[in-house]
Enzyme design. Structure first.
Site, PDB file in Angstrom:
ATOM      1  N   VAL A  88      11.149  -7.071   9.202  1.00 46.74           N
ATOM      2  CA  VAL A  88      12.809  -6.267   9.451  1.00 46.74           C
ATOM      3  C   VAL A  88      12.041  -5.070  10.655  1.00 46.74           C
ATOM      4  O   VAL A  88      11.304  -4.626  10.237  1.00 46.74           O
ATOM      5  CB  VAL A  88      12.921  -5.629   7.462  1.00 46.74           C
ATOM      6  N   SER A  98       4.596   1.333   8.089  1.00 47.35           N
ATOM      7  CA  SER A  98       4.534   2.373   7.280  1.00 47.35           C
ATOM      8  C   SER A  98       3.123   3.012   8.805  1.00 47.35           C
ATOM      9  O   SER A  98       3.577   4.558   8.735  1.00 47.35           O
ATOM     10  CB  SER A  98       3.308   2.229   6.569  1.00 47.35           C
ATOM     11  N   MET A 135       0.929  -1.576  -0.225  1.00 45.33           N
ATOM     12  CA  MET A 135      -0.081  -0.241  -0.323  1.00 45.33           C
ATOM     13  C   MET A 135       0.822   1.504  -0.001  1.00 45.33           C
ATOM     14  O   MET A 135      -0.079   2.394   0.240  1.00 45.33           O
ATOM     15  CB  MET A 135      -0.965  -0.369   0.907  1.00 45.33           C
ATOM     16  N   HIS A 157       9.163  -3.509   3.173  1.00 52.43           N
ATOM     17  CA  HIS A 157       9.391  -3.204   2.051  1.00 52.43           C
ATOM     18  C   HIS A 157      10.506  -4.004   1.163  1.00 52.43           C
ATOM     19  O   HIS A 157      10.410  -4.983  -0.082  1.00 52.43           O
ATOM     20  CB  HIS A 157       8.077  -2.450   0.878  1.00 52.43           C
TER      21      HIS A 157
HETATM   22  O1  PAF Z   1      -0.194  -6.055   3.367  1.00 54.64           O
HETATM   23  C1  PAF Z   1      -0.614  -4.995   2.827  1.00 54.64           C
HETATM   24  O2  PAF Z   1       0.083  -4.026   2.059  1.00 54.64           O
HETATM   25  C2  PAF Z   1      -1.924  -4.821   2.166  1.00 54.64           C
HETATM   26  O3  PAF Z   1      -2.959  -5.730   3.414  1.00 54.64           O
HETATM   27  C3  PAF Z   1      -2.286  -5.852   1.009  1.00 54.64           C
HETATM   28  C4  PAF Z   1      -1.596  -7.383   0.833  1.00 54.64           C
HETATM   29  C5  PAF Z   1      -1.248  -5.481   0.114  1.00 54.64           C
HETATM   30  C6  PAF Z   1      -3.572  -5.820   0.091  1.00 54.64           C
HETATM   31  O4  PAF Z   1      -3.772  -4.358   0.301  1.00 54.64           O
END
Ligand code: PAF
Length: 288
Positions: A174, A184, A28, A35
């Site tokens: 992490v 986030s 997101m 990430h």
């Molecule tokens: O983990 C996330 O950031 C969200 O739940 C995902 C997997 C991108 C789905 O919107």
């Protein structure tokens, strides 16, 4: 790296890469090191890496932070390029949900506990958007963080039960040097809260040690983890649970892999963390 915001261009682009293995990192946005570790692994293991950035309204409850969820697409683009992403898919809500949905997906197990208890419908929204994204991107491998362990368990079951042709890879959480799990939503924490939030991982790690010692039952472990947490923190728990993993069922004895999971509510942020621990007390660093 190219950035695509619509389905036609995405289809055209992916047609050119038909023979390649595609690694996919769904996010997101507001990328952090968690990430980036998923992106790194995808780049290492696949010919092509696709990152999606989409704040999915379907997985937010009416009183949750959809509107204020942190967003910084320019910063995300810079990081994605630096870490070797080939395609960013960044659709608008209109692209993903052009009209009212005719179908709904309901997660009927593993969803009414842990985070799902206070977020009804959340995981229905997660699997709905993932089904769409998997169909659009058609990845060989999709990468998820173990911090969202309940999401990972549900996505594993979803892919298995609906025979979706994608491998799900769960990678280690992490952490900040202090041990605080990267998220986030950490931007919502005050400095004092950040300091005290270290007790989440400290108490979970203590729990793993208790499991390793093989001397305590589940209730005793939970009690001791609770008092360890409260030594440095007067924030109240939303939950502290020790369940089987990935089934997420209550256990009285630890005979196979378990999850020790915690959620606490700070002023503006709800923090979650967990450890997935095998029956010998070893902490797992991947879950595929
Ligand atoms: O983990 C996330 O950031 C969200 O739940 C995902 C997997 C991108 C789905 O919107």
């Amino acid at each position: 790296m190219i950035i695509i915001d619509n389905l036609n261009d995405m289809q055209k682009e992916l047609k050119q890469h038909k023979q390649k293995s595609i690694g996919y990192v769904p996010t997101m946005g507001f990328l952090h090191e968690g990430h980036l570790s998923l992106i790194k692994e995808s780049v290492k293991e696949n010919d092509l890496t696709v990152l999606s950035i989409f704040v999915n309204p379907l997985q937010f409850g009416p009183n949750e932070d959809f509107e204020t969820y942190p967003r910084d697409p320019k910063h995300d683009e810079t990081l994605a390029e630096k870490y070797g992403v080939d395609i960013i898919f960044m659709p608008t809500t209109e692209v993903m949900y052009p009209k009212k949905l005719t179908f709904s997906i309901e997660v009927t197990q593993k969803a009414d506990i842990l985070c799902g208890k206070s977020r009804p419908g959340h995981f229905d929204g997660v699997v709905t958007v993932l089904l769409k994204l998997f169909n659009i991107i058609q990845p060989s491998n999709a990468y998820f963080g173990m911090k969202d362990a309940q999401q990972l368990a549900i996505v594993h079951a979803f892919v298995e039960e609906f025979n979706l042709p994608v491998n799900i890879k769960g990678l280690a959480t992490v952490r900040e040097p202090s041990g605080l799990a990267k998220s986030s939503r950490n931007v919502y924490l005050s400095e004092d809260e950040k300091d005290s939030a270290v007790s989440l991982i400290e108490s979970l790690t203590y729990g793993a040690e208790l499991i390793k010692s093989n001397k305590y039952n589940v209730n005793e472990i939970l009690e001791q983890v609770k008092s360890k947490f409260s030594e440095k923190n007067n924030t109240s728990f939303e939950y502290l649970e020790l369940l089987s993993y990935p089934d997420l069922e209550k256990v009285t004895k630890i005979k196979s892999t378990v999850i020790l999971a915690i959620a606490v509510k700070y002023k503006q942020a709800r923090l979650i963390d967990n450890l997935i621990i095998d029956k010998n007390g070893n902490i797992l660093t991947e879950f595929n």
